[in-house]
Design a protein around this motif. Structure first.
Motif, PDB file in Angstrom:
ATOM      1  N   VAL A  21       1.684  -0.519 -13.370  1.00  0.00           N
ATOM      2  CA  VAL A  21       1.814   1.211 -13.463  1.00  0.00           C
ATOM      3  C   VAL A  21       2.700   1.450 -12.388  1.00  0.00           C
ATOM      4  CG1 VAL A  21       0.511   3.092 -13.316  1.00  0.00           C
ATOM      5  CG2 VAL A  21       0.019   1.401 -14.766  1.00  0.00           C
ATOM      6  N   GLY A  22       2.552   1.125 -10.967  1.00  0.00           N
ATOM      7  CA  GLY A  22       3.012   1.671  -9.898  1.00  0.00           C
ATOM      8  C   GLY A  22       4.541   1.132  -9.889  1.00  0.00           C
ATOM      9  N   GLY A  23       4.627  -0.067 -10.083  1.00  0.00           N
ATOM     10  CA  GLY A  23       6.238  -0.598 -10.322  1.00  0.00           C
ATOM     11  C   GLY A  23       6.990   0.078 -11.131  1.00  0.00           C
ATOM     12  N   ALA A  24       6.502   0.275 -12.448  1.00  0.00           N
ATOM     13  CA  ALA A  24       7.309   0.828 -13.437  1.00  0.00           C
ATOM     14  C   ALA A  24       7.632   2.284 -12.870  1.00  0.00           C
ATOM     15  CB  ALA A  24       6.292   1.057 -14.621  1.00  0.00           C
ATOM     16  N   GLY A  25       6.596   3.149 -12.301  1.00  0.00           N
ATOM     17  CA  GLY A  25       7.054   4.358 -11.823  1.00  0.00           C
ATOM     18  C   GLY A  25       8.026   4.451 -10.697  1.00  0.00           C
ATOM     19  N   LEU A  26       7.890   3.384  -9.800  1.00  0.00           N
ATOM     20  CA  LEU A  26       9.313   3.245  -8.781  1.00  0.00           C
ATOM     21  C   LEU A  26      10.251   2.887  -9.519  1.00  0.00           C
ATOM     22  CD1 LEU A  26       9.747   3.332  -5.812  1.00  0.00           C
ATOM     23  CD2 LEU A  26       9.127   0.754  -5.824  1.00  0.00           C
ATOM     24  N   GLY A  27      10.205   2.000 -10.525  1.00  0.00           N
ATOM     25  CA  GLY A  27      11.360   1.530 -11.382  1.00  0.00           C
ATOM     26  C   GLY A  27      12.266   3.007 -12.040  1.00  0.00           C
ATOM     27  N   PHE A  28      11.292   3.693 -12.549  1.00  0.00           N
ATOM     28  CA  PHE A  28      11.594   4.988 -13.092  1.00  0.00           C
ATOM     29  C   PHE A  28      12.091   5.920 -12.129  1.00  0.00           C
ATOM     30  CE2 PHE A  28      10.851   9.518 -14.570  1.00  0.00           C
ATOM     31  CZ  PHE A  28      11.433   9.481 -15.850  1.00  0.00           C
ATOM     32  N   SER A  29      11.876   5.935 -11.029  1.00  0.00           N
ATOM     33  CA  SER A  29      12.319   6.857 -10.014  1.00  0.00           C
ATOM     34  C   SER A  29      13.761   6.375  -9.659  1.00  0.00           C
ATOM     35  CB  SER A  29      11.412   6.933  -8.715  1.00  0.00           C
ATOM     36  OG  SER A  29      10.084   7.550  -9.046  1.00  0.00           O
ATOM     37  N   VAL A  30      13.832   5.048  -9.471  1.00  0.00           N
ATOM     38  CA  VAL A  30      15.190   4.411  -9.210  1.00  0.00           C
ATOM     39  C   VAL A  30      16.154   4.740 -10.263  1.00  0.00           C
ATOM     40  CG1 VAL A  30      16.674   2.450  -8.712  1.00  0.00           C
ATOM     41  CG2 VAL A  30      14.262   2.648  -7.719  1.00  0.00           C
ATOM     42  N   SER A  31      15.740   4.805 -11.635  1.00  0.00           N
ATOM     43  CA  SER A  31      16.390   4.909 -12.776  1.00  0.00           C
ATOM     44  C   SER A  31      16.977   6.206 -12.775  1.00  0.00           C
ATOM     45  CB  SER A  31      15.738   4.546 -13.907  1.00  0.00           C
ATOM     46  OG  SER A  31      14.829   5.446 -14.502  1.00  0.00           O
ATOM     47  N   LEU A  32      16.449   7.355 -12.354  1.00  0.00           N
ATOM     48  CA  LEU A  32      16.878   8.798 -12.284  1.00  0.00           C
ATOM     49  C   LEU A  32      18.029   8.867 -11.384  1.00  0.00           C
ATOM     50  CD1 LEU A  32      13.484  10.737 -12.208  1.00  0.00           C
ATOM     51  CD2 LEU A  32      14.826  10.330 -14.170  1.00  0.00           C
ATOM     52  N   ALA A  33      18.057   8.002 -10.361  1.00  0.00           N
ATOM     53  CA  ALA A  33      18.999   8.046  -9.363  1.00  0.00           C
ATOM     54  C   ALA A  33      20.314   7.281  -9.777  1.00  0.00           C
ATOM     55  CB  ALA A  33      18.464   7.603  -7.923  1.00  0.00           C
ATOM     56  N   PHE A  34      20.067   5.962 -10.432  1.00  0.00           N
ATOM     57  CA  PHE A  34      21.202   5.240 -10.852  1.00  0.00           C
ATOM     58  C   PHE A  34      21.084   5.137 -12.374  1.00  0.00           C
ATOM     59  CE2 PHE A  34      19.860   3.596  -6.546  1.00  0.00           C
ATOM     60  CZ  PHE A  34      21.089   4.046  -5.872  1.00  0.00           C
ATOM     61  N   THR A  35      21.598   6.102 -13.170  1.00  0.00           N
ATOM     62  CA  THR A  35      21.220   6.277 -14.598  1.00  0.00           C
ATOM     63  C   THR A  35      21.694   4.979 -15.362  1.00  0.00           C
ATOM     64  OG1 THR A  35      23.391   7.502 -14.924  1.00  0.00           O
ATOM     65  CG2 THR A  35      21.277   8.569 -14.621  1.00  0.00           C
ATOM     66  N   GLY A  36      23.157   4.559 -14.803  1.00  0.00           N
ATOM     67  CA  GLY A  36      23.538   3.112 -15.581  1.00  0.00           C
ATOM     68  C   GLY A  36      22.327   1.942 -15.582  1.00  0.00           C
ATOM     69  N   TRP A  37      21.630   1.915 -14.619  1.00  0.00           N
ATOM     70  CA  TRP A  37      20.561   0.905 -14.404  1.00  0.00           C
ATOM     71  C   TRP A  37      19.342   1.391 -14.826  1.00  0.00           C
ATOM     72  CZ3 TRP A  37      22.336  -3.951 -13.345  1.00  0.00           C
ATOM     73  CH2 TRP A  37      23.614  -4.001 -12.734  1.00  0.00           C
ATOM     74  N   ALA A  38      19.177   2.124 -15.608  1.00  0.00           N
ATOM     75  CA  ALA A  38      17.812   2.753 -16.183  1.00  0.00           C
ATOM     76  C   ALA A  38      16.957   1.715 -16.645  1.00  0.00           C
ATOM     77  CB  ALA A  38      17.819   3.988 -16.870  1.00  0.00           C
ATOM     78  N   VAL A  39      17.351   1.075 -17.542  1.00  0.00           N
ATOM     79  CA  VAL A  39      16.381   0.143 -18.262  1.00  0.00           C
ATOM     80  C   VAL A  39      16.001  -1.176 -17.506  1.00  0.00           C
ATOM     81  CG1 VAL A  39      16.146  -1.574 -20.205  1.00  0.00           C
ATOM     82  CG2 VAL A  39      17.267   0.769 -20.454  1.00  0.00           C
ATOM     83  N   VAL A  40      17.338  -1.741 -16.565  1.00  0.00           N
ATOM     84  CA  VAL A  40      16.960  -2.700 -15.712  1.00  0.00           C
ATOM     85  C   VAL A  40      16.020  -2.535 -14.829  1.00  0.00           C
ATOM     86  CG1 VAL A  40      18.121  -4.270 -14.112  1.00  0.00           C
ATOM     87  CG2 VAL A  40      19.230  -3.580 -16.268  1.00  0.00           C
ATOM     88  N   ALA A  41      16.352  -1.289 -13.992  1.00  0.00           N
ATOM     89  CA  ALA A  41      15.291  -0.654 -13.070  1.00  0.00           C
ATOM     90  C   ALA A  41      13.916  -0.789 -13.261  1.00  0.00           C
ATOM     91  CB  ALA A  41      15.712   0.290 -12.303  1.00  0.00           C
ATOM     92  N   PHE A  42      13.661  -0.231 -14.607  1.00  0.00           N
ATOM     93  CA  PHE A  42      12.390   0.145 -14.939  1.00  0.00           C
ATOM     94  C   PHE A  42      11.541  -1.093 -15.227  1.00  0.00           C
ATOM     95  CE2 PHE A  42       9.334   1.284 -18.654  1.00  0.00           C
ATOM     96  CZ  PHE A  42       8.779   2.334 -17.888  1.00  0.00           C
ATOM     97  N   PHE A  43      12.262  -2.034 -16.003  1.00  0.00           N
ATOM     98  CA  PHE A  43      11.903  -3.277 -16.407  1.00  0.00           C
ATOM     99  C   PHE A  43      11.430  -4.144 -14.982  1.00  0.00           C
ATOM    100  CE2 PHE A  43      12.326  -7.691 -17.445  1.00  0.00           C
ATOM    101  CZ  PHE A  43      11.196  -7.801 -18.290  1.00  0.00           C
ATOM    102  N   ALA A  44      12.637  -4.072 -14.245  1.00  0.00           N
ATOM    103  CA  ALA A  44      12.269  -4.956 -12.915  1.00  0.00           C
ATOM    104  C   ALA A  44      11.242  -4.382 -12.084  1.00  0.00           C
ATOM    105  CB  ALA A  44      13.657  -4.929 -12.121  1.00  0.00           C
ATOM    106  N   GLY A  45      11.170  -3.082 -12.077  1.00  0.00           N
ATOM    107  CA  GLY A  45      10.126  -2.502 -11.427  1.00  0.00           C
ATOM    108  C   GLY A  45       8.809  -2.852 -11.718  1.00  0.00           C
ATOM    109  N   GLY A  46       8.426  -2.732 -13.015  1.00  0.00           N
ATOM    110  CA  GLY A  46       7.400  -2.888 -13.696  1.00  0.00           C
ATOM    111  C   GLY A  46       7.001  -4.586 -13.422  1.00  0.00           C
ATOM    112  N   VAL A  47       7.706  -5.571 -13.461  1.00  0.00           N
ATOM    113  CA  VAL A  47       7.424  -6.971 -13.512  1.00  0.00           C
ATOM    114  C   VAL A  47       7.264  -7.241 -11.948  1.00  0.00           C
ATOM    115  CG1 VAL A  47       8.579  -9.316 -13.714  1.00  0.00           C
ATOM    116  CG2 VAL A  47       8.886  -7.598 -15.655  1.00  0.00           C
ATOM    117  N   ALA A  48       8.191  -6.730 -11.236  1.00  0.00           N
ATOM    118  CA  ALA A  48       7.997  -6.958  -9.706  1.00  0.00           C
ATOM    119  C   ALA A  48       6.508  -6.443  -9.254  1.00  0.00           C
ATOM    120  CB  ALA A  48       8.999  -6.527  -8.758  1.00  0.00           C
ATOM    121  N   GLY A  49       6.363  -5.082  -9.792  1.00  0.00           N
ATOM    122  CA  GLY A  49       4.972  -4.559  -9.420  1.00  0.00           C
ATOM    123  C   GLY A  49       3.687  -5.366 -10.005  1.00  0.00           C
TER     124      GLY A  49
END
Length: 76
Positions: A21-49
């Motif tokens: 939950v925390g990692g996906a939230g962080l990934g979502f925040s990063v995806s707002l800044a870098f819109t081209g990497w939204a899915v990758v950032a969300f997924f990577a944040g969730g997995v890493a978290g």
């Protein structure tokens, strides 16, 4: 012996859920800044978290789940 095994599983699950939950939230925040990497950032944040949370839960042991119960009682 079985109680220790069950406690380790509970700690892994609780840490994984909280970390995901925390990692996906962080990934979502990063995806707002870098819109081209939204899915990758969300997924990577969730997995890493999730992995980080599981490691924290396993090595933290019962003190980790007690901390969860005291501080995040709605989560538990």
């Amino acid at each position: 012996m079985a109680e220790t095994y069950d406690d380790a599983i509970v700690n892994l699950i609780a840490g994984g859920l909280l970390g995901t939950v925390g990692g996906a939230g962080l990934g979502f925040s990063v995806s707002l800044a870098f819109t081209g990497w939204a899915v990758v950032a969300f997924f990577a944040g969730g997995v890493a978290g999730g992995v980080f949370g599981m490691v924290l839960g396993y090595f933290g042991g019962d003190s980790f789940t007690e901390w969860l119960k005291e501080n995040l009682w709605r989560f538990w």
